[in-house]
Design a protein around this motif. Sequence first.
Motif, PDB file in Angstrom:
ATOM      1  N   UNK A 194     -57.006  40.662  41.478  1.00  0.00           N
ATOM      2  CA  UNK A 194     -58.451  40.555  41.299  1.00  0.00           C
ATOM      3  C   UNK A 194     -58.964  41.713  40.448  1.00  0.00           C
ATOM      4  N   UNK A 196     -59.763  43.538  37.024  1.00  0.00           N
ATOM      5  CA  UNK A 196     -59.992  43.116  35.638  1.00  0.00           C
ATOM      6  C   UNK A 196     -59.023  43.810  34.686  1.00  0.00           C
ATOM      7  N   UNK A 199     -55.830  41.296  34.979  1.00  0.00           N
ATOM      8  CA  UNK A 199     -55.936  39.850  34.726  1.00  0.00           C
ATOM      9  C   UNK A 199     -55.578  39.424  33.293  1.00  0.00           C
ATOM     10  N   UNK A 215     -60.815  35.819  42.777  1.00  0.00           N
ATOM     11  CA  UNK A 215     -60.888  35.351  44.170  1.00  0.00           C
ATOM     12  C   UNK A 215     -59.807  34.329  44.524  1.00  0.00           C
ATOM     13  N   UNK A 218     -57.380  35.291  47.054  1.00  0.00           N
ATOM     14  CA  UNK A 218     -57.838  35.271  48.453  1.00  0.00           C
ATOM     15  C   UNK A 218     -57.809  33.848  49.021  1.00  0.00           C
TER      16      UNK A 218
ATOM     17  N   UNK B 178     -67.354  39.854  34.269  1.00  0.00           N
ATOM     18  CA  UNK B 178     -66.816  40.851  35.218  1.00  0.00           C
ATOM     19  C   UNK B 178     -67.645  40.852  36.499  1.00  0.00           C
ATOM     20  N   UNK B 181     -66.765  37.866  38.545  1.00  0.00           N
ATOM     21  CA  UNK B 181     -65.455  38.052  39.193  1.00  0.00           C
ATOM     22  C   UNK B 181     -65.596  39.007  40.375  1.00  0.00           C
ATOM     23  N   UNK B 184     -67.129  37.296  43.436  1.00  0.00           N
ATOM     24  CA  UNK B 184     -66.133  36.417  44.065  1.00  0.00           C
ATOM     25  C   UNK B 184     -65.075  37.209  44.794  1.00  0.00           C
ATOM     26  N   UNK B 185     -64.618  38.294  44.156  1.00  0.00           N
ATOM     27  CA  UNK B 185     -63.583  39.133  44.755  1.00  0.00           C
ATOM     28  C   UNK B 185     -64.094  39.806  46.026  1.00  0.00           C
ATOM     29  N   UNK B 186     -65.343  40.294  45.960  1.00  0.00           N
ATOM     30  CA  UNK B 186     -65.911  40.965  47.135  1.00  0.00           C
ATOM     31  C   UNK B 186     -66.013  39.987  48.305  1.00  0.00           C
ATOM     32  N   UNK B 188     -64.127  37.379  48.775  1.00  0.00           N
ATOM     33  CA  UNK B 188     -62.760  37.155  49.239  1.00  0.00           C
ATOM     34  C   UNK B 188     -62.284  38.294  50.123  1.00  0.00           C
ATOM     35  N   UNK B 189     -62.620  39.526  49.710  1.00  0.00           N
ATOM     36  CA  UNK B 189     -62.202  40.698  50.486  1.00  0.00           C
ATOM     37  C   UNK B 189     -62.884  40.705  51.853  1.00  0.00           C
ATOM     38  N   UNK B 192     -61.227  37.971  54.008  1.00  0.00           N
ATOM     39  CA  UNK B 192     -59.892  38.361  54.476  1.00  0.00           C
ATOM     40  C   UNK B 192     -59.992  39.410  55.574  1.00  0.00           C
ATOM     41  N   UNK B 195     -61.266  37.932  58.835  1.00  0.00           N
ATOM     42  CA  UNK B 195     -60.243  37.085  59.483  1.00  0.00           C
ATOM     43  C   UNK B 195     -59.263  37.946  60.264  1.00  0.00           C
TER      44      UNK B 195
END
Lengths: 269, 206
Positions: A194, A196, A199, A215, A218, B178, B181, B184-186, B188-189, B192, B195
Amino acid sequence: MNVSLALGPSTVFALIVLIAFLIFFFGAWSRIEQQGHRPVLRALRPLVRLKSLIGQSAETGKGLYYSPGSGGLNDQPGAAETLSSLTTLSAVSRGAARSGASLQVSANDTLSYLAAQDVVQAEYAGAGRLDDFDPHNVRFVTQQDRLAYIAGVESSLDEEAISGSVMLGRFDSEYLLAGERANQLDIPQVAGSSRVEAMPLMLASAGPESTLLGEEIYAAPAYLSRRPALLASVGAQDALRMLIILAIILGVIAASTGLLPNIGDYFLR
Amino acid sequence: MQRVKIYLPLIVVFVTALLVLVDFFTTGLVDNIGHVLALWVSLIAGFLLLLGLANISTVHFQRIRQGHPKRLYSLALLVSMVVVILAGVIGRVAGYQDGVSNWIFQYIYQPLATTLFSLLAFLLINAALRTLRIGTIESTLLVIGALIVLLGQVAFAPFNGLHSISQWFQDYPVLGIIRGILIGTALGAIATSLRYLLGVDNNYMR
């Protein structure tokens, strides 16, 4: 004792995100469990390729190499990526144990090394093939040293009989060293990060068909294992994303019209 | 016993997470507990390092014993490991503090790491050329975009015109992508982490 809530702009936003995620998550989970309403997932080609790499490893008798990233569990910014990669490793080792493929795992810190060993061992035990699990196939390479770790990965790709390489987790530009070595050795690979910084290098080295972006790493565990809790988590992420998009649009309107001039503080800090 | 083995780690994870969250959202209740717990993790990781060393030693001793073709590298690794550990311990005992370890780091490790990292430039060109040969629209756009941004940074008169295009690329499409992204990454983090904290992802202790 004077106890109070520490609610500044950033903590309020974090609290809203946290509560909203929990509501969406438990809502989606109960819908899946009670009504069997599973979310429809779009196809991710790198994960189809990952499954085929497990099959190839079983057919050729060569090992499948798995790296959970050059970050670690004790490395705060990358801990979540490593955790997600370990959950993906769980699904990959289940596939490897069932199909008879051999799996080699390396780690860049002791915590992820021990966690990876437990994850792989648990899946081999679950598949009733504990005798085939070799603890030396999960290796500690370095302690949070990205370059030395990647040099270790390169060396393993070079020296061992490897049929495919999976590198999912926190990588920076150092990924290219291992990615290009895999290409030189004609080892098919699946990569994902994830960051940059990594990637574009992954897209160039592994190719768009084999790269999980942002993402997607994930979401990989949900795609591979199809467990209700993981699917619910993907559903909750999507719902939360829609909420954030809505908040951004409303925030832009509120700030532009002068209704709430300081609304940006809630997003930026 | 089996139940204790399953539930005890879950309870520890949940209580620890709860304490850290309470510390983050309140003042005066459990102040700095997050910091203390992070120190504990570092301490535990320090002890776990011994297990890592045992794994490295076992793997490379085996390679030497079995006559692996690259056994000399394994020997070099084991000797280096012992030398660095002894240098640290003896340096401390002899009153040099970290002088000896720092010397090894500065004059042996650092140049090696820099050399390895500098290879990236050549590998990147190789990867870019291969991407161009593949010729898909996405990969071609990726390489062309990278070239424009790269040449836009060069202080060479013929490329001056590319500077504004390069800056526009970075300020608008790249920054927007950026940020997308990162959101979305945050998410996902967060998903996770939660969970794991709720004990839903417990594949490490089954």
